[in-house]
Motif scaffolding. Structure first.
Motif, PDB file in Angstrom:
ATOM      1  N   ASN A  65      20.366  -3.250 -15.552  1.00 24.11           N
ATOM      2  CA  ASN A  65      20.946  -3.430 -14.226  1.00 24.11           C
ATOM      3  C   ASN A  65      20.569  -2.228 -13.384  1.00 24.11           C
ATOM      4  O   ASN A  65      20.172  -1.190 -13.913  1.00 24.11           O
ATOM      5  CB  ASN A  65      22.461  -3.603 -14.301  1.00 24.11           C
ATOM      6  CG  ASN A  65      23.008  -4.398 -13.122  1.00 24.11           C
ATOM      7  OD1 ASN A  65      22.363  -4.503 -12.084  1.00 24.11           O
ATOM      8  ND2 ASN A  65      24.187  -4.961 -13.289  1.00 24.11           N
ATOM      9  N   THR A  81      25.014  -8.784  -9.834  1.00 22.12           N
ATOM     10  CA  THR A  81      26.334  -9.336 -10.127  1.00 22.12           C
ATOM     11  C   THR A  81      26.224 -10.670 -10.839  1.00 22.12           C
ATOM     12  O   THR A  81      27.171 -11.106 -11.477  1.00 22.12           O
ATOM     13  CB  THR A  81      27.150  -9.514  -8.835  1.00 22.12           C
ATOM     14  OG1 THR A  81      26.425 -10.356  -7.940  1.00 22.12           O
ATOM     15  CG2 THR A  81      27.417  -8.166  -8.172  1.00 22.12           C
ATOM     16  N   GLU A  82      25.059 -11.307 -10.717  1.00 23.24           N
ATOM     17  CA  GLU A  82      24.829 -12.618 -11.339  1.00 23.24           C
ATOM     18  C   GLU A  82      23.423 -12.686 -11.911  1.00 23.24           C
ATOM     19  O   GLU A  82      22.527 -11.976 -11.450  1.00 23.24           O
ATOM     20  CB  GLU A  82      24.978 -13.740 -10.308  1.00 23.24           C
ATOM     21  CG  GLU A  82      26.336 -13.863  -9.687  1.00 23.24           C
ATOM     22  CD  GLU A  82      26.351 -14.955  -8.624  1.00 23.24           C
ATOM     23  OE1 GLU A  82      27.109 -15.913  -8.798  1.00 23.24           O
ATOM     24  OE2 GLU A  82      25.572 -14.842  -7.652  1.00 23.24           O
ATOM     25  N   VAL A  83      23.247 -13.576 -12.874  1.00 22.51           N
ATOM     26  CA  VAL A  83      21.930 -13.863 -13.448  1.00 22.51           C
ATOM     27  C   VAL A  83      21.824 -15.356 -13.701  1.00 22.51           C
ATOM     28  O   VAL A  83      22.831 -16.063 -13.786  1.00 22.51           O
ATOM     29  CB  VAL A  83      21.684 -13.098 -14.773  1.00 22.51           C
ATOM     30  CG1 VAL A  83      21.563 -11.610 -14.537  1.00 22.51           C
ATOM     31  CG2 VAL A  83      22.766 -13.398 -15.782  1.00 22.51           C
ATOM     32  N   ARG A  84      20.598 -15.821 -13.816  1.00 25.25           N
ATOM     33  CA  ARG A  84      20.365 -17.178 -14.301  1.00 25.25           C
ATOM     34  C   ARG A  84      19.141 -17.147 -15.190  1.00 25.25           C
ATOM     35  O   ARG A  84      18.249 -16.315 -15.014  1.00 25.25           O
ATOM     36  CB  ARG A  84      20.248 -18.191 -13.177  1.00 25.25           C
ATOM     37  CG  ARG A  84      19.123 -17.995 -12.217  1.00 25.25           C
ATOM     38  CD  ARG A  84      19.181 -19.053 -11.137  1.00 25.25           C
ATOM     39  NE  ARG A  84      18.113 -18.881 -10.174  1.00 25.25           N
ATOM     40  CZ  ARG A  84      17.822 -19.757  -9.246  1.00 25.25           C
ATOM     41  NH1 ARG A  84      18.518 -20.879  -9.145  1.00 25.25           N
ATOM     42  NH2 ARG A  84      16.831 -19.545  -8.407  1.00 25.25           N
ATOM     43  N   TRP A  96      23.794 -19.993 -11.854  1.00 21.30           N
ATOM     44  CA  TRP A  96      24.120 -18.574 -11.827  1.00 21.30           C
ATOM     45  C   TRP A  96      25.368 -18.323 -12.662  1.00 21.30           C
ATOM     46  O   TRP A  96      26.321 -19.094 -12.609  1.00 21.30           O
ATOM     47  CB  TRP A  96      24.369 -18.096 -10.392  1.00 21.30           C
ATOM     48  CG  TRP A  96      23.136 -18.080  -9.555  1.00 21.30           C
ATOM     49  CD1 TRP A  96      22.751 -19.007  -8.630  1.00 21.30           C
ATOM     50  CD2 TRP A  96      22.113 -17.085  -9.551  1.00 21.30           C
ATOM     51  NE1 TRP A  96      21.559 -18.651  -8.057  1.00 21.30           N
ATOM     52  CE2 TRP A  96      21.144 -17.469  -8.606  1.00 21.30           C
ATOM     53  CE3 TRP A  96      21.918 -15.901 -10.261  1.00 21.30           C
ATOM     54  CZ2 TRP A  96      20.003 -16.720  -8.348  1.00 21.30           C
ATOM     55  CZ3 TRP A  96      20.780 -15.155 -10.002  1.00 21.30           C
ATOM     56  CH2 TRP A  96      19.835 -15.558  -9.057  1.00 21.30           C
ATOM     57  N   ILE A  97      25.334 -17.255 -13.451  1.00 23.72           N
ATOM     58  CA  ILE A  97      26.486 -16.834 -14.245  1.00 23.72           C
ATOM     59  C   ILE A  97      26.714 -15.344 -13.978  1.00 23.72           C
ATOM     60  O   ILE A  97      25.805 -14.653 -13.525  1.00 23.72           O
ATOM     61  CB  ILE A  97      26.283 -17.088 -15.754  1.00 23.72           C
ATOM     62  CG1 ILE A  97      25.072 -16.294 -16.287  1.00 23.72           C
ATOM     63  CG2 ILE A  97      26.127 -18.579 -16.033  1.00 23.72           C
ATOM     64  CD1 ILE A  97      24.912 -16.323 -17.804  1.00 23.72           C
ATOM     65  N   PRO A  98      27.912 -14.825 -14.247  1.00 20.43           N
ATOM     66  CA  PRO A  98      28.135 -13.397 -14.039  1.00 20.43           C
ATOM     67  C   PRO A  98      27.195 -12.553 -14.905  1.00 20.43           C
ATOM     68  O   PRO A  98      26.923 -12.904 -16.062  1.00 20.43           O
ATOM     69  CB  PRO A  98      29.591 -13.190 -14.471  1.00 20.43           C
ATOM     70  CG  PRO A  98      30.222 -14.530 -14.321  1.00 20.43           C
ATOM     71  CD  PRO A  98      29.135 -15.523 -14.649  1.00 20.43           C
ATOM     72  N   TRP A  99      26.701 -11.446 -14.334  1.00 23.54           N
ATOM     73  CA  TRP A  99      25.843 -10.539 -15.097  1.00 23.54           C
ATOM     74  C   TRP A  99      26.618 -10.000 -16.283  1.00 23.54           C
ATOM     75  O   TRP A  99      27.802  -9.694 -16.189  1.00 23.54           O
ATOM     76  CB  TRP A  99      25.378  -9.376 -14.218  1.00 23.54           C
ATOM     77  CG  TRP A  99      24.516  -8.402 -14.969  1.00 23.54           C
ATOM     78  CD1 TRP A  99      23.159  -8.442 -15.068  1.00 23.54           C
ATOM     79  CD2 TRP A  99      24.928  -7.276 -15.748  1.00 23.54           C
ATOM     80  NE1 TRP A  99      22.701  -7.406 -15.858  1.00 23.54           N
ATOM     81  CE2 TRP A  99      23.778  -6.677 -16.299  1.00 23.54           C
ATOM     82  CE3 TRP A  99      26.156  -6.719 -16.059  1.00 23.54           C
ATOM     83  CZ2 TRP A  99      23.818  -5.556 -17.102  1.00 23.54           C
ATOM     84  CZ3 TRP A  99      26.214  -5.595 -16.870  1.00 23.54           C
ATOM     85  CH2 TRP A  99      25.057  -5.027 -17.382  1.00 23.54           C
ATOM     86  N   PHE A 120      17.862 -12.011 -11.515  1.00 28.40           N
ATOM     87  CA  PHE A 120      19.032 -11.190 -11.223  1.00 28.40           C
ATOM     88  C   PHE A 120      19.342 -11.329  -9.733  1.00 28.40           C
ATOM     89  O   PHE A 120      18.419 -11.354  -8.913  1.00 28.40           O
ATOM     90  CB  PHE A 120      18.738  -9.713 -11.492  1.00 28.40           C
ATOM     91  CG  PHE A 120      18.350  -9.391 -12.910  1.00 28.40           C
ATOM     92  CD1 PHE A 120      19.267  -8.830 -13.787  1.00 28.40           C
ATOM     93  CD2 PHE A 120      17.055  -9.612 -13.371  1.00 28.40           C
ATOM     94  CE1 PHE A 120      18.913  -8.493 -15.083  1.00 28.40           C
ATOM     95  CE2 PHE A 120      16.683  -9.283 -14.664  1.00 28.40           C
ATOM     96  CZ  PHE A 120      17.615  -8.731 -15.523  1.00 28.40           C
ATOM     97  N   ARG A 121      20.629 -11.360  -9.371  1.00 27.06           N
ATOM     98  CA  ARG A 121      21.013 -11.428  -7.953  1.00 27.06           C
ATOM     99  C   ARG A 121      22.145 -10.439  -7.693  1.00 27.06           C
ATOM    100  O   ARG A 121      23.105 -10.382  -8.460  1.00 27.06           O
ATOM    101  CB  ARG A 121      21.435 -12.846  -7.579  1.00 27.06           C
ATOM    102  CG  ARG A 121      21.781 -13.024  -6.121  1.00 27.06           C
ATOM    103  CD  ARG A 121      21.865 -14.468  -5.697  1.00 27.06           C
ATOM    104  NE  ARG A 121      22.987 -15.163  -6.322  1.00 27.06           N
ATOM    105  CZ  ARG A 121      23.255 -16.450  -6.124  1.00 27.06           C
ATOM    106  NH1 ARG A 121      22.479 -17.188  -5.340  1.00 27.06           N
ATOM    107  NH2 ARG A 121      24.285 -17.013  -6.724  1.00 27.06           N
ATOM    108  N   ASP A 122      22.016  -9.678  -6.599  1.00 28.20           N
ATOM    109  CA  ASP A 122      23.083  -8.735  -6.247  1.00 28.20           C
ATOM    110  C   ASP A 122      24.041  -9.398  -5.259  1.00 28.20           C
ATOM    111  O   ASP A 122      23.857 -10.552  -4.857  1.00 28.20           O
ATOM    112  CB  ASP A 122      22.519  -7.402  -5.741  1.00 28.20           C
ATOM    113  CG  ASP A 122      21.871  -7.456  -4.368  1.00 28.20           C
ATOM    114  OD1 ASP A 122      21.969  -8.485  -3.669  1.00 28.20           O
ATOM    115  OD2 ASP A 122      21.245  -6.452  -3.984  1.00 28.20           O
TER     116      ASP A 122
END
Length: 138
Positions: A65, A81-84, A96-99, A120-122
């Motif tokens: 991260n 904060t999230e990943v897929r 998308w799920i929580p990181w 990854f998404r912030d």
């Protein structure tokens, strides 16, 4: 010889990249240097701790991260904060799920080299992508 400061840098999970150099003086004595870094928007995903093969399709993916610039910058992802996940680079239908530092994932069917892709998404919507491979053997 032990240096607490050097040890702390080498063991830090903030750094995602390392460079090592060696030089010799006129007497042949060696000098070593190590550069630690973390390029913006370059996050990592590592399958099964870096194993080359697995005999089961259920794997563990270890994620990095952004900790150096957690707020991000205009073109650089901040703390994810999230990943897929996907078994290919298209992420079709991926939710998308929580990181999390460690995530379980199921490889695609059949033996062979498998790719796991992670996006990854912030909190502001900026994204970065990483992937890793592992060979699924019978």
């Amino acid at each position: 010889w032990y240096s607490p400061g050097h040890h702390t840098n080498m063991m830090s999970d903030e750094y995602r990249e390392v460079g090592v150099g060696i030089a010799r003086n006129a007497a042949g004595e060696a000098y070593y240097t190590m550069l630690h870094g973390a390029r913006g928007s370059v996050l990592t995903a590592v399958i099964n701790g870096g194993d080359a093969t697995t005999n089961v399709p259920q794997v563990t993916v270890y994620l990095s991260n952004e900790t150096i610039i957690p707020e991000g910058a205009p073109q650089i992802i901040g703390r994810a904060t999230e990943v897929r996940f996907s078994n290919g680079p298209d992420f079709a239908g991926a939710a998308w799920i929580p990181w999390a530092r460690v995530v379980s994932w199921t490889l695609s069917d059949g033996p062979g080299v498998k790719e796991v892709w992670v996006e990854f998404r912030d909190a502001t919507g900026r994204v970065a992508t990483a992937s890793d491979t592992i060979e699924l053997v019978n």
